[in-house]
Write a protein that holds these residues in place. Structure first.
Motif, mmCIF file in Angstrom:
data_model
loop_
_atom_site.group_PDB
_atom_site.id
_atom_site.type_symbol
_atom_site.label_atom_id
_atom_site.label_comp_id
_atom_site.label_asym_id
_atom_site.label_seq_id
_atom_site.Cartn_x
_atom_site.Cartn_y
_atom_site.Cartn_z
ATOM 1 N N PHE A 204 18.574 58.185 56.779
ATOM 2 C CA PHE A 204 19.274 59.152 55.924
ATOM 3 C C PHE A 204 20.784 58.945 55.889
ATOM 4 C CE2 PHE A 204 15.402 61.560 57.261
ATOM 5 C CZ PHE A 204 14.834 61.683 55.997
ATOM 6 N N TYR A 205 21.288 57.837 56.419
ATOM 7 C CA TYR A 205 22.722 57.662 56.645
ATOM 8 C C TYR A 205 23.543 57.737 55.360
ATOM 9 C CZ TYR A 205 26.618 56.182 59.633
ATOM 10 O OH TYR A 205 27.782 56.138 60.372
ATOM 11 N N GLU A 206 22.965 57.368 54.245
ATOM 12 C CA GLU A 206 23.695 57.392 52.975
ATOM 13 C C GLU A 206 23.153 58.452 52.020
ATOM 14 O OE1 GLU A 206 24.370 53.597 51.198
ATOM 15 O OE2 GLU A 206 24.784 52.614 53.100
ATOM 16 N N GLN A 207 22.462 59.470 52.555
ATOM 17 C CA GLN A 207 21.939 60.554 51.740
ATOM 18 C C GLN A 207 22.683 61.848 52.038
ATOM 19 O OE1 GLN A 207 17.296 59.034 51.890
ATOM 20 N NE2 GLN A 207 17.694 61.183 51.431
ATOM 21 N N SER A 208 22.888 62.647 51.004
ATOM 22 C CA SER A 208 23.610 63.908 51.163
ATOM 23 C C SER A 208 22.691 65.110 51.258
ATOM 24 C CB SER A 208 24.561 64.106 49.984
ATOM 25 O OG SER A 208 23.842 64.165 48.753
ATOM 26 N N ASP A 209 21.366 64.893 51.074
ATOM 27 C CA ASP A 209 20.435 66.028 51.029
ATOM 28 C C ASP A 209 19.756 66.303 52.355
ATOM 29 O OD1 ASP A 209 19.059 63.648 50.906
ATOM 30 O OD2 ASP A 209 17.633 64.293 49.382
ATOM 31 N N VAL A 210 19.890 65.408 53.329
ATOM 32 C CA VAL A 210 19.320 65.603 54.666
ATOM 33 C C VAL A 210 20.444 65.422 55.689
ATOM 34 C CG1 VAL A 210 17.654 64.824 56.381
ATOM 35 C CG2 VAL A 210 17.040 64.811 53.952
ATOM 36 N N PHE A 211 20.714 66.479 56.445
ATOM 37 C CA PHE A 211 21.746 66.465 57.476
ATOM 38 C C PHE A 211 21.074 66.124 58.805
ATOM 39 C CE2 PHE A 211 24.957 69.356 59.897
ATOM 40 C CZ PHE A 211 25.725 68.251 60.237
ATOM 41 N N THR A 212 21.501 65.045 59.444
ATOM 42 C CA THR A 212 20.902 64.617 60.707
ATOM 43 C C THR A 212 21.867 64.924 61.851
ATOM 44 O OG1 THR A 212 21.684 62.362 60.200
ATOM 45 C CG2 THR A 212 19.385 62.853 59.755
ATOM 46 N N VAL A 213 21.360 65.669 62.828
ATOM 47 C CA VAL A 213 22.129 66.064 64.005
ATOM 48 C C VAL A 213 21.365 65.602 65.237
ATOM 49 C CG1 VAL A 213 23.154 67.973 65.289
ATOM 50 C CG2 VAL A 213 22.964 68.110 62.787
ATOM 51 N N SER A 214 22.035 64.898 66.134
ATOM 52 C CA SER A 214 21.374 64.406 67.344
ATOM 53 C C SER A 214 22.214 64.741 68.568
ATOM 54 C CB SER A 214 21.165 62.880 67.256
ATOM 55 O OG SER A 214 20.494 62.395 68.404
ATOM 56 N N ILE A 215 21.581 65.425 69.524
ATOM 57 C CA ILE A 215 22.200 65.737 70.817
ATOM 58 C C ILE A 215 21.497 64.870 71.858
ATOM 59 C CG2 ILE A 215 22.689 67.539 72.511
ATOM 60 C CD1 ILE A 215 22.343 69.583 70.210
ATOM 61 N N HIS A 216 22.244 64.023 72.561
ATOM 62 C CA HIS A 216 21.581 63.013 73.389
ATOM 63 C C HIS A 216 22.502 62.528 74.502
ATOM 64 C CE1 HIS A 216 23.570 61.192 69.849
ATOM 65 N NE2 HIS A 216 24.041 60.343 70.748
ATOM 66 N N ALA A 217 21.921 61.785 75.424
ATOM 67 C CA ALA A 217 22.689 61.210 76.526
ATOM 68 C C ALA A 217 23.620 60.115 76.008
ATOM 69 C CB ALA A 217 21.751 60.648 77.585
ATOM 70 N N ASP A 218 24.756 59.997 76.630
ATOM 71 C CA ASP A 218 25.809 59.060 76.248
ATOM 72 C C ASP A 218 25.263 57.641 76.060
ATOM 73 O OD1 ASP A 218 28.058 57.522 75.968
ATOM 74 O OD2 ASP A 218 28.974 58.127 77.861
ATOM 75 N N PRO A 219 25.334 57.088 74.826
ATOM 76 C CA PRO A 219 24.747 55.769 74.583
ATOM 77 C C PRO A 219 25.531 54.614 75.192
ATOM 78 C CG PRO A 219 25.838 56.557 72.598
ATOM 79 C CD PRO A 219 25.867 57.691 73.590
ATOM 80 N N THR A 220 26.707 54.866 75.760
ATOM 81 C CA THR A 220 27.400 53.767 76.422
ATOM 82 C C THR A 220 26.628 53.265 77.633
ATOM 83 O OG1 THR A 220 28.729 55.270 77.802
ATOM 84 C CG2 THR A 220 29.668 54.587 75.678
ATOM 85 N N SER A 221 25.766 54.133 78.181
ATOM 86 C CA SER A 221 24.994 53.723 79.362
ATOM 87 C C SER A 221 23.525 54.105 79.259
ATOM 88 C CB SER A 221 25.590 54.359 80.628
ATOM 89 O OG SER A 221 25.612 55.777 80.512
ATOM 90 N N TYR A 222 23.060 54.409 78.045
ATOM 91 C CA TYR A 222 21.692 54.914 77.886
ATOM 92 C C TYR A 222 21.146 54.462 76.543
ATOM 93 C CZ TYR A 222 18.036 58.256 79.315
ATOM 94 O OH TYR A 222 16.862 58.825 79.750
ATOM 95 N N TYR A 223 19.837 54.209 76.472
ATOM 96 C CA TYR A 223 19.185 53.783 75.234
ATOM 97 C C TYR A 223 19.498 54.770 74.111
ATOM 98 C CZ TYR A 223 15.459 52.187 72.102
ATOM 99 O OH TYR A 223 14.769 51.705 71.017
ATOM 100 N N PRO A 224 19.847 54.279 72.903
ATOM 101 C CA PRO A 224 19.726 52.916 72.387
ATOM 102 C C PRO A 224 20.990 52.059 72.480
ATOM 103 C CG PRO A 224 20.018 54.399 70.553
ATOM 104 C CD PRO A 224 20.017 55.254 71.793
ATOM 105 N N TYR A 225 22.008 52.483 73.179
ATOM 106 C CA TYR A 225 23.188 51.693 73.503
ATOM 107 C C TYR A 225 24.096 51.360 72.316
ATOM 108 C CZ TYR A 225 20.687 50.976 77.890
ATOM 109 O OH TYR A 225 20.009 51.188 79.066
ATOM 110 N N VAL A 226 23.548 50.945 71.190
ATOM 111 C CA VAL A 226 24.383 50.469 70.086
ATOM 112 C C VAL A 226 24.444 51.446 68.913
ATOM 113 C CG1 VAL A 226 24.072 48.045 70.680
ATOM 114 C CG2 VAL A 226 22.456 49.123 69.137
ATOM 115 N N TRP A 227 23.783 52.576 69.029
ATOM 116 C CA TRP A 227 23.857 53.648 68.042
ATOM 117 C C TRP A 227 24.003 54.976 68.787
ATOM 118 C CZ3 TRP A 227 19.352 50.357 67.514
ATOM 119 C CH2 TRP A 227 19.467 49.399 66.493
#
Length: 341
Positions: A204-227
């Motif tokens: 959905f990264y380039e869509q305006s009709d779906v808002f994506t919110v993610s609360i997660h562990a710091d990816p600098t040291s946790y999967y998925p690391y690059v996103w």
């Protein structure tokens, strides 16, 4: 709250998991569903069988090439004659000046983001059944239910439009959101899994009709690391409709609730008509892939905070791996939601 479930998930029983160079049995096992079912029983939730929707809901989200690959993958792999008991890619072209391959080994690499989504003989059937579970839960809300729960297995939020990864094949939360979009102009996906919902973000990264919110562990040291970083806000028409809230490893109940307060302000400003909760129970202090430290009582608070968003809600099961407290955490979050409603 009605809970949608099918036994068809059991055909997917992956064995391979590569952790820092060590091959282990994956924590995404059929037993997960048994523990989640125990949590539903404790909460006295009515189980509902899914409707078979076919390819349509999947095709709204996933590419024709990817759908064809997953449908044909096991038969083509088996025909090699010298292949292993599960499909694990030995090449990931990362698509720099690459040509879409025709050989099954090349297609496997093209359509997998990592080695954490092994494909077996029953994977496609189970993944299709999971999309029916998610779509049925969304349809029930469209038909008038205030909230529903979809016990999806395999999970989905790491699956991109054309890539599997992180135990995920079809993006069940994205499919539920796209189904809700038939009724609602704007939909929000709130991902509370300990891992960033990178596949959902990508879809959905380039869509305006779906808002994506993610609360997660710091990816600098946790999967998925690059996103999963805070500067990832969407692109083009979708700029501003992606919100990542990475938390320090070990964050507990109070820190998590503060992040939900930030998410609520952003969601209220977006003014969606419906909500999909990508429900990861792996933020638990007892989860074997330890990243955050939410208690069972904390999950009740999370459920209550979600209820206060005041939206028709579809809970779609994501992570939450084998621990003795998995079922109790599911009971807790759904009870907190129901009490606050």
């Amino acid at each position: 709250m009605k809970a949608v479930y099918t036994e068809l998930h059991r055909s997917h029983d992956p064995q391979f998991f590569l952790v820092r160079g060590v091959v282990q049995r994956t924590t995404e096992q059929p037993e997960r569903a048994d523990r989640l079912l125990a949590g539903l029983k404790a909460g006295k939730h009515e189980l509902v069988a899914p409707t078979v929707f076919g390819q349509g809901p999947r095709a709204r989200i996933h590419s024709p090439e990817y759908l064809g690959f997953l449908a044909e993958a096991w038969e083509a792999w088996s025909a090699l004659g010298n292949a292993g008991p599960e499909m694990i890619a030995n090449i990931h072209p990362v698509r720099h000046a690459a040509t879409y391959p025709t050989h099954i080994v090349g297609r496997l690499g093209w359509h997998t983001a990592d080695t954490a989504a092994p494909i077996g003989p029953g994977t496609f059937a189970a993944a299709c059944a999971a999309t029916d579970v998610a779509t049925t839960a969304a349809q029930l809300v469209m038909d008038g239910e205030d909230a529903t729960y979809a016990l999806c297995r395999p999970p989905g939020h790491h699956a991109y439009r054309d890539m599997a990864g992180g135990f995920c094949f079809f993006n069940n939360s994205a499919i539920a959101a796209a189904h809700l979009r038939q009724r609602h102009e704007r939909v929000v996906i709130l991902d509370v899994d300990v891992h960033h919902g990178n596949g959902t973000q990508g879809i959905f990264y380039e869509q305006s009709d779906v808002f994506t919110v993610s609360i997660h562990a710091d990816p600098t040291s946790y999967y998925p690391y690059v996103w999963g970083y805070a500067h990832e806000r969407g692109a083009g028409p979708g700029l501003g409709t992606n919100l990542n809230i990475p938390l320090p490893i070990g964050t507990g109940d109070d820190g998590y609730m503060a992040s939900l307060g930030v998410a609520k302000k952003a969601i209220d400003a977006f003014a969606p008509g419906a909500l999909v909760v990508a429900l990861g129970l792996d933020a638990s202090e007892h989860d074997p892939l330890a990243g955050l430290a939410v208690t069972t009582a904390g999950f009740r608070r999370i459920g209550a905070a979600i209820a206060r968003l005041g939206l028709p809600t579809v809970f779609v099961q994501e992570g939450g791996y084998l621990s003795d407290i998995l079922g109790a955490n599911l009971t807790s979050v759904l009870a907190g939601f129901e009490e606050a409603r």
